[in-house]
Design a protein around this motif. Structure first.
Motif, short mmCIF file in Angstrom:
data_model
loop_
_atom_site.label_atom_id
_atom_site.label_comp_id
_atom_site.label_asym_id
_atom_site.label_seq_id
_atom_site.Cartn_x
_atom_site.Cartn_y
_atom_site.Cartn_z
N LEU A 136 6.03 -4.50 -7.80
CA LEU A 136 4.85 -4.48 -8.68
C LEU A 136 3.98 -3.26 -8.40
CD1 LEU A 136 3.93 -8.28 -8.54
CD2 LEU A 136 4.91 -7.05 -10.49
N MET A 137 3.84 -2.91 -7.13
CA MET A 137 3.04 -1.74 -6.78
C MET A 137 3.71 -0.45 -7.26
SD MET A 137 0.14 -2.48 -5.50
CE MET A 137 0.18 -3.74 -6.77
N GLY A 138 5.05 -0.41 -7.17
CA GLY A 138 5.77 0.76 -7.66
C GLY A 138 5.58 0.95 -9.15
N LEU A 139 5.59 -0.16 -9.88
CA LEU A 139 5.37 -0.11 -11.33
C LEU A 139 3.94 0.31 -11.65
CD1 LEU A 139 7.33 -3.34 -12.30
CD2 LEU A 139 8.01 -0.99 -12.84
N ARG A 140 3.00 -0.21 -10.89
CA ARG A 140 1.59 0.19 -11.09
C ARG A 140 1.40 1.68 -10.82
NH1 ARG A 140 -3.50 -2.36 -8.81
NH2 ARG A 140 -4.31 -1.11 -10.52
N ALA A 141 2.20 2.21 -9.89
CA ALA A 141 2.04 3.61 -9.50
C ALA A 141 2.68 4.57 -10.50
CB ALA A 141 2.65 3.83 -8.12
N GLY A 142 3.42 4.04 -11.48
CA GLY A 142 3.97 4.94 -12.50
C GLY A 142 5.44 4.75 -12.81
N GLU A 174 0.83 -1.20 0.00
CA GLU A 174 0.00 0.00 0.00
C GLU A 174 0.87 1.26 0.00
OE1 GLU A 174 -2.06 -3.36 2.10
OE2 GLU A 174 -0.13 -2.35 2.31
N ARG A 175 1.88 1.26 0.87
CA ARG A 175 2.75 2.43 0.96
C ARG A 175 3.62 2.56 -0.29
NH1 ARG A 175 7.84 3.63 4.29
NH2 ARG A 175 8.08 5.84 3.90
N ALA A 176 4.02 1.44 -0.87
CA ALA A 176 4.82 1.47 -2.09
C ALA A 176 4.06 2.18 -3.21
CB ALA A 176 5.19 0.05 -2.52
N TYR A 177 2.76 1.91 -3.30
CA TYR A 177 1.93 2.54 -4.34
C TYR A 177 1.89 4.05 -4.13
CZ TYR A 177 -1.92 3.27 -7.59
OH TYR A 177 -2.68 3.69 -8.64
N GLU A 178 1.71 4.47 -2.89
CA GLU A 178 1.66 5.91 -2.59
C GLU A 178 3.02 6.56 -2.81
OE1 GLU A 178 0.34 6.13 1.42
OE2 GLU A 178 -1.64 5.26 1.01
N PHE A 179 4.07 5.91 -2.31
CA PHE A 179 5.43 6.45 -2.35
C PHE A 179 5.91 6.65 -3.80
CE2 PHE A 179 10.07 5.60 -2.42
CZ PHE A 179 10.51 6.62 -1.60
N TYR A 180 5.84 5.59 -4.59
CA TYR A 180 6.31 5.70 -5.97
C TYR A 180 5.34 6.52 -6.83
CZ TYR A 180 10.14 2.51 -4.99
OH TYR A 180 11.29 1.94 -4.48
N GLY A 181 4.07 6.52 -6.45
CA GLY A 181 3.10 7.35 -7.16
C GLY A 181 3.44 8.82 -7.03
N GLU A 182 3.88 9.23 -5.85
CA GLU A 182 4.26 10.62 -5.61
C GLU A 182 5.50 10.98 -6.44
OE1 GLU A 182 3.91 14.42 -3.94
OE2 GLU A 182 2.50 12.73 -3.92
N LEU A 183 6.50 10.07 -6.47
CA LEU A 183 7.74 10.35 -7.19
C LEU A 183 7.58 10.26 -8.70
CD1 LEU A 183 10.33 8.48 -4.93
CD2 LEU A 183 9.69 10.90 -4.88
N SER A 184 6.57 9.52 -9.15
CA SER A 184 6.35 9.39 -10.60
C SER A 184 5.88 10.70 -11.22
CB SER A 184 5.34 8.28 -10.89
OG SER A 184 4.04 8.64 -10.45
N LYS A 185 5.50 11.67 -10.39
CA LYS A 185 5.07 12.97 -10.89
C LYS A 185 6.26 13.81 -11.36
CE LYS A 185 1.13 12.97 -7.69
NZ LYS A 185 0.58 13.59 -6.47
N LEU A 186 7.48 13.42 -10.92
CA LEU A 186 8.68 14.13 -11.34
C LEU A 186 8.95 13.84 -12.82
CD1 LEU A 186 10.90 13.38 -8.22
CD2 LEU A 186 9.49 15.39 -8.65
N LYS A 187 9.60 14.77 -13.49
CA LYS A 187 9.73 14.66 -14.95
C LYS A 187 10.97 13.88 -15.37
CE LYS A 187 7.10 18.91 -15.65
NZ LYS A 187 7.12 20.29 -16.16
N ALA A 188 10.99 12.59 -15.00
CA ALA A 188 12.08 11.69 -15.43
C ALA A 188 11.61 10.26 -15.26
CB ALA A 188 13.33 11.95 -14.60
#
Length: 495
Positions: A204-210, A172-186
């Motif tokens: 897998l959750m990090g990949l789903r998050a972006g 759950e936290r992985a999805y939120e954590f990587y989702g937040e960082l996926s907003k960066l332009k790289a």
């Protein structure tokens, strides 16, 4: 969506306690990883040693399709050593948590950030691709983490990565954590450790998050509890998420076995995808379902990952599996004979014995009264091998009631024993060994060894198998069993 794979078996994976690969071994693994379809191979850390630099140079010279990467700290000397190895990229890792900055580096956060940016600019000026990683990112202050990642992008970093260095994320936290960082332009990478057994789930959750890239190792090897397992991530993406990678899944099993052999890191039998029991079935209910429709008890086909289905005989065996085995060995039995064989297999299982193919053949022959078809019997085998001794074996066989004693030498004790048996058979039949395969199907020094061989006689090829704690006896038993089946088949042709 297509996910890129950065394989760090040769860097993070080699940090497994007790593992140290030679340059030649690293090259062999790198060649296999390239064939497998890995996008980026983190082949080591150039600053580490002369041997590490030799390995990197050997790998680079091969001109592989994969991007070849060296780990580096935010130090000019690390980057210079990587440049000398002519790698394509560096994996530049900088601690970002207060714990690491204050207690490990003992420097102000501003100085750490400045050093990171200077290192990125230096590497880019010298033509390197840069993947910038925040070490211990999951215990970092999010504001500081985003600041250093944003500044790294501005400095020219091609990819950014946030590392769950001690494996404390939950899915759950992985999805939120990587989702937040996926907003960066790289492009964002996921790097997870397995301290709580969640590395694959978190990846897998990090990949789903972006995130668009994942760091992994073959068999999940790595420091402490290891890294995310490449084979588990790839197959989960393919089968459960319909997400593509460049990995040739049919090579996963052979790659896993190769890495296990060269690193000496044992794969537990029940490990997903590549464990020896991943596609083994004993339960009667399961085997019956598998025989009717494989999907009943297999979420993926074994062929997808370069495996074969295996039915294990023991006390849980069902009638469907036993009938399948008997048909495989060309035994024709009536209901009464089948019941006798079934009960004897169950009894052996109750005694704690794994019933091998050879055991089943012996039981079936006894029940059917066709033991006389066994032309070759092993009376005795002796093997001598040692550090300065040429492996030598002597065997005593009884062939058609004639006792034959022969000796042979080989590259190892198993080879010597097989050579001696083949010499014993020269006057009777020209039997050729086509294929030899061995697996440990349990753990420990008393592990059960499963030997599978293919033998050819004239135009007939058969498979034979034996499972024992002793690899020499398992190999000899499988070979002689195969010989008897070939000779029995030839005898049937003539009658």
């Amino acid at each position: 969506m297509q996910v890129k794979i950065l394989d760090t078996t040769l860097r993070d994976g080699e940090q497994t306690p007790g593992v140290s690969l030679t340059p030649e071994e690293k090259l062999r693994i790198a060649l296999r990883l390239d064939d497998l379809g890995v996008d980026i191979i983190e082949a080591g850390s150039a600053i580490t040693s002369e041997g590490e630099r030799e390995a990197l140079k050997k790998i680079v010279k091969e001109g592989l399709n994969a991007e070849i990467c060296s780990f580096a700290r935010a130090l000019q000397v690390d980057i210079d050593e990587a440049l000398k190895c002519d790698v394509d990229s560096i994996h530049l890792v900088v601690p970002t948590s207060e714990l690491h900055i204050k207690d490990k580096l003992q420097k102000p956060p501003g100085e750490v950030k400045e050093k990171a940016i200077d290192s990125i600019e230096y590497a880019k000026d010298h033509g390197l691709i840069v993947e910038f990683s925040a070490e211990d990112a999951t215990r970092s202050n999010m504001q500081f983490l985003k600041e250093i990642l944003e500044e790294s992008i501005s400095a020219g970093a091609d990819r950014i990565c946030a590392c769950d260095t001690v494996g404390i994320l939950t899915p759950e936290r992985a999805y939120e954590f990587y989702g937040e960082l996926s907003k960066l332009k790289a492009p964002l990478s996921v790097h997870c450790h397995n301290d709580f057994g969640l590395a694959v789930a978190n990846s897998l959750m990090g990949l789903r998050a972006g995130a668009s890239e994942v760091h992994a190792t073959i068999n999940g090897i790595g420091e402490r509890a290891g890294n995310a397992a490449l084979e588990e991530i790839v197959v989960a993406l393919y089968s459960l998420y319909d997400v593509k990678t460049n990995i040739n899944t049919k090579m996963l099993y052979e790659t896993s076995k190769m890495v296990a052999r060269l690193t000496g890191v044992y794969i537990q039998p029940n490990k997903a995808i590549v464990g020896e029991n991943a596609f083994a079935h004993e339960s009667g209910i399961h085997v019956d379902g598998i025989l009717k429709k494989a999907e009943t008890y297999e979420p993926i086909t074994p062929e997808l990952v370069g495996r074969k289905r295996r039915f294990v005989m023991g006390k849980h065996i069902g009638s469907s599996a036993l009938k399948e085995k008997l048909e495989e060995f060309d035994f024709k039995v009536d209901e009464k004979q089948f019941k006798q064989i079934f009960e004897r297999v169950k009894n052996l299982g109750d005694m704690g014995k794994c019933v091998t193919d050879v055991d089943l053949q012996a039981i079936a022959e006894d029940v059917l009264g066709i033991v006389e078809d066994k032309m070759v019997n092993l009376e005795e085998v002796t093997v001598v091998s040692g550090n300065k001794l040429t492996p030598t074996a002597s065997v005593k066989l009884r062939i058609n009631e004639k006792e034959i004693l022969e000796a042979g030498v080989g590259v190892g004790p198993v080879d010597a024993a097989i050579v001696a048996i083949k010499k014993s058979l020269e006057d009777f039949a020209d039997i050729k060994l086509e294929e030899y395969h061995v697996d440990a199907i349990t753990g420990g020094t008393d592990a059960l060894i499963d030997v599978i061989i293919k033998l050819r006689y004239k135009d007939k090829i058969i498979s034979a198998r034996s499972t024992q704690p002793d690899i020499i006896m398992a190999s000899v038993e499988a070979f002689i069993s195969g010989v008897n089946r070939l000779l029995a088949n030839e005898k049937k042709k003539k009658t």
